[in-house]
Design a protein around this motif. Structure first.
Motif, short mmCIF file in Angstrom:
data_model
loop_
_atom_site.label_atom_id
_atom_site.label_comp_id
_atom_site.label_asym_id
_atom_site.label_seq_id
_atom_site.Cartn_x
_atom_site.Cartn_y
_atom_site.Cartn_z
N ALA A 25 0.98 -1.08 -0.03
CA ALA A 25 0.16 0.17 -0.11
C ALA A 25 0.76 1.49 -0.65
O ALA A 25 1.90 1.09 1.00
CB ALA A 25 -0.78 0.61 1.32
N LEU A 26 0.57 2.50 -0.72
CA LEU A 26 1.06 3.95 -0.51
C LEU A 26 0.46 4.37 0.19
O LEU A 26 -0.58 4.73 0.56
CB LEU A 26 1.00 4.66 -1.65
N LEU A 27 0.95 4.76 1.30
CA LEU A 27 0.03 5.72 2.44
C LEU A 27 0.55 6.85 2.55
O LEU A 27 1.53 7.36 2.40
CB LEU A 27 0.72 4.99 3.51
N VAL A 28 -0.87 7.03 2.17
CA VAL A 28 -0.57 8.75 2.10
C VAL A 28 -1.75 9.65 3.52
O VAL A 28 -3.32 8.97 3.34
CB VAL A 28 -1.36 9.40 0.95
N ASP A 29 -1.09 10.80 3.94
CA ASP A 29 -1.79 10.77 5.08
C ASP A 29 -2.13 9.81 5.87
O ASP A 29 -3.17 9.21 6.76
CB ASP A 29 -3.45 11.84 4.50
N GLY A 30 -1.81 8.83 6.04
CA GLY A 30 -1.90 7.31 6.92
C GLY A 30 -2.60 6.38 6.27
O GLY A 30 -2.86 4.87 7.36
N ALA A 393 -7.97 1.08 -2.32
CA ALA A 393 -6.92 1.01 -2.05
C ALA A 393 -6.41 0.20 -0.57
O ALA A 393 -5.99 -1.27 -0.57
CB ALA A 393 -6.20 2.11 -2.16
N ALA A 394 -7.46 0.58 0.23
CA ALA A 394 -7.46 -0.59 1.19
C ALA A 394 -7.53 -1.55 1.32
O ALA A 394 -7.28 -3.57 1.71
CB ALA A 394 -8.36 -0.12 2.65
N TRP A 395 -8.74 -2.06 -0.01
CA TRP A 395 -9.09 -4.28 -0.53
C TRP A 395 -8.52 -4.42 -1.07
O TRP A 395 -7.66 -5.68 -0.76
CB TRP A 395 -10.53 -4.08 -0.96
N GLY A 396 -7.68 -3.77 -1.81
CA GLY A 396 -7.05 -4.07 -2.15
C GLY A 396 -5.23 -5.60 -1.84
O GLY A 396 -4.57 -5.75 -2.20
N PHE A 397 -5.20 -3.80 -1.14
CA PHE A 397 -3.84 -4.61 -0.16
C PHE A 397 -4.13 -5.82 1.18
O PHE A 397 -3.93 -6.16 1.55
CB PHE A 397 -3.66 -3.22 0.83
N ASP A 398 -6.13 -5.34 1.30
CA ASP A 398 -5.67 -6.97 2.09
C ASP A 398 -6.10 -8.07 1.27
O ASP A 398 -6.95 -8.71 2.16
CB ASP A 398 -7.28 -6.45 3.52
#
Ligand code: N0T
Length: 524
Positions: A25-30, A393-398
């Motif tokens: 994941a690319l974290l932007v603003d956490g 982004a979160a679903w893809g990361f998971d």
């Protein structure tokens, strides 16, 4: 108002690429961020050209602009830096609520030195090019030139120091170091200096067993390049040399300001294991990724620029750059209508972004209508993705997403989802059992598994149906509910429930315009 302490707590953390179970994941603003990108043309990062770039960004619903930062522009005289264009880009990006990826066009731009400042080009002995076989003239800078490395390192560190100060809100989320580095028309540098290095020992970083193994060499190999790497020795030598140089530039920038850094590759055919110089030699092509990882640890991501043709080839490239040690990011893709569908595969793999190249009109008097029309295939996807990019982004990361992309044979494809199998057929204009096949393959679908029997489906030019798997295999089933709608602030808002003709006759059919469906299934 806020106290100084409270204000300091609202400053966002620096963007960062993270890994979990081989996904990224690319974290932007956490929080995980999906770059719905657009890249400007090479000569568009000038204030007078920016209105058309923003026109394209708006028409496209993009959330990230990839835009060059030219060495020749920011250091017009040695040691005298001018960052006014950076200020302009930051200000305009913030006004458009868009993030930036800056492209450091410096020692290498498409394998050449063309963006070196004029004061460097005028001193070619001090900032030399490489030499081809038999002294052939090659339009590519030497990775062995101390003075060039020192100049680029100092300039890039100055850029990153400036950004740290000018951009506390992290409008810039990633920086590309150089552009498609390497050399065209030669496998390596044949200058006397390079020849001496080539005849010398392979550096210890490449002789580690796991690196040798990744390069299909015996894990106890040792000696000079030719001995260790055989018929790939010359290419690996150039890849090491370019990567080591760029790794130094990157490390100096990172020491100033630790944004995620990446290097983009002019690809080779991923299916036929060709030899250079049929492709650009020395850049992070799929076969030398382990060399780049060992030589340039300050580079977070190696990225494919996808100008290849054919779904088998393109899907293979996407697979090759999606590795446990490498986040998948496609910073350039040809701006062709059929290319937008590969974004689905990138998102499903937990990729961090995708961007077509050359979104703006590239002419000072470009017409808005033409730009909008050209961008429509990407724009209609981004319009759907943009309000739910944090979720995607979160679903893809998971690892919750699966996707299918239509191939040239137009054949149906399936996805196993645990208790269910989804089957996607491609086409449009459904009429009873007759389907008009898509004239050019452009259908696609992704399925997000929210829970055992509940899915989000996004797609276009396709038809999706389900059947129970596992314990429920062979049982009679039906749709509990099919809703069409969109995500807003993390919540699915239904426009309508699809039923009757819209779900009978074998499941929902999706036309030209992508839609978001929320589907729950039940066995009877
Ligand atoms: C890309 C773009 C821009 C034998 C080309 C693609 C961009 C650069 N290069 O418009 O110049 O800055 O990164 C090279 C594609 C090579 C295909 C060679 C086929």
């Amino acid at each position: 108002g806020l106290t100084a302490f409270a204000k300091s707590q609202t400053i966002s953390p620096i963007p960062k690429v993270i890994e979990k179970n081989g996904r990224h994941a690319l974290l932007v603003d956490g929080k995980p961020f999906l770059m719905l990108g657009g890249q400007a043309h090479n000569s568009s990062a000038w204030p007078g050209m920016m209105p058309q770039v923003w026109q394209a960004m708006d028409a496209m619903h993009a959330n990230t602009l990839e835009v060059p930062l030219y060495w020749e522009q920011i250091e017009p005289q040695q040691g005298k830096f001018d960052f006014s264009v950076v200020d302009t880009l930051l200000k305009q990006a913030r006004a458009h609520k868009v993030r930036l990826v800056l492209l450091w066009f410096a020692t290498w731009k498409n394998g050449s030195n063309h963006y070196m400042p004029a004061w460097m080009k005028a001193q070619s002995a001090k900032y030399p090019n490489i030499e081809g076989k038999g002294g052939k003239v090659i339009d590519s800078p030497s990775p062995h030139a101390e003075a060039t490395l020192e100049a680029d390192t100092r300039a890039f560190a100055t850029v990153m120091r400036y950004l740290k100060k000018a951009d506390p809100q992290h409008t810039v989320i990633m920086v590309q170091v150089e552009n498609e580095p390497g050399a065209w028309d030669t496998v390596r540098d044949y200058s006397p200096l390079a020849q001496k290095l080539f005849d010398g020992a392979v550096p210890p970083q490449l002789l580690k067993p796991q690196v040798l193994k990744a390069l299909n060499r015996p894990t106890d190999a040792t000696g000079n390049w030719q001995k260790v790497f055989g018929n790939r020795a010359e290419e690996y030598f150039h890849a090491w040399s370019v990567a080591y140089y760029i790794g130094k530039v990157a490390a100096a920038g990172k020491a100033e300001y630790g944004l995620p850094l990446y290097v983009n590759a002019a690809l080779r055919d991923p299916l036929t294991d060709p030899m250079p110089p049929s492709y650009e030699s020395g850049g992070p092509t799929d076969n030398v990724i382990p060399i780049w990882k060992a030589a340039a640890p300050a580079i977070d991501v190696l990225s494919p620029d996808i100008y290849l043709q054919g779904s088998e080839r393109i899907m293979k490239v996407i697979e090759l750059y999606d590795r446990a040690d490498n986040a998948l990011f496609v910073p350039e893709a040809s701006l062709a209508p059929h290319m937008s569908r590969y974004m689905y595969d990138v998102i499903a793999r937990g990729g961090i972004g995708f961007s077509p190249f050359g979104i703006d009109s590239n002419l000072p008097d470009g017409k808005k209508a033409e730009t909008v029309e050209r961008l429509a295939p990407f724009g209609q996807e981004y319009k759907v993705f943009a309000p739910m990019m944090r979720e995607l982004a979160a679903w893809g990361f998971d690892g919750k997403i699966k996707a299918v992309v239509e191939r040239e044979d137009n054949a149906a494809q399936t996805m196993d989802l645990g208790a269910w199998q989804a089957k996607v057929t491609f086409g449009s204009k459904w009429n009873g059992n007759d389907v008009t096949l898509n004239a050019t393959p452009s259908g696609k679908a992704m399925v997000v598994k929210l829970s055992e029997n509940e899915f989000v489906v996004i797609g276009s030019l396709c038809h999706i149906t389900f059947k129970p798997l596992g314990a429920n295999e062979g049982k009679v089933w039906q749709y509990l509910k099919v809703e069409e709608g969109r995500y807003e602030n993390g919540v699915f808002k239904a426009l309508r429930i699809l039923n009757g003709d819209e779900t009978d006759w074998g499941g929902p059919r999706i036309g030209q315009t992508p839609v978001v469906l929320k589907i729950s299934l039940v066995v009877r």
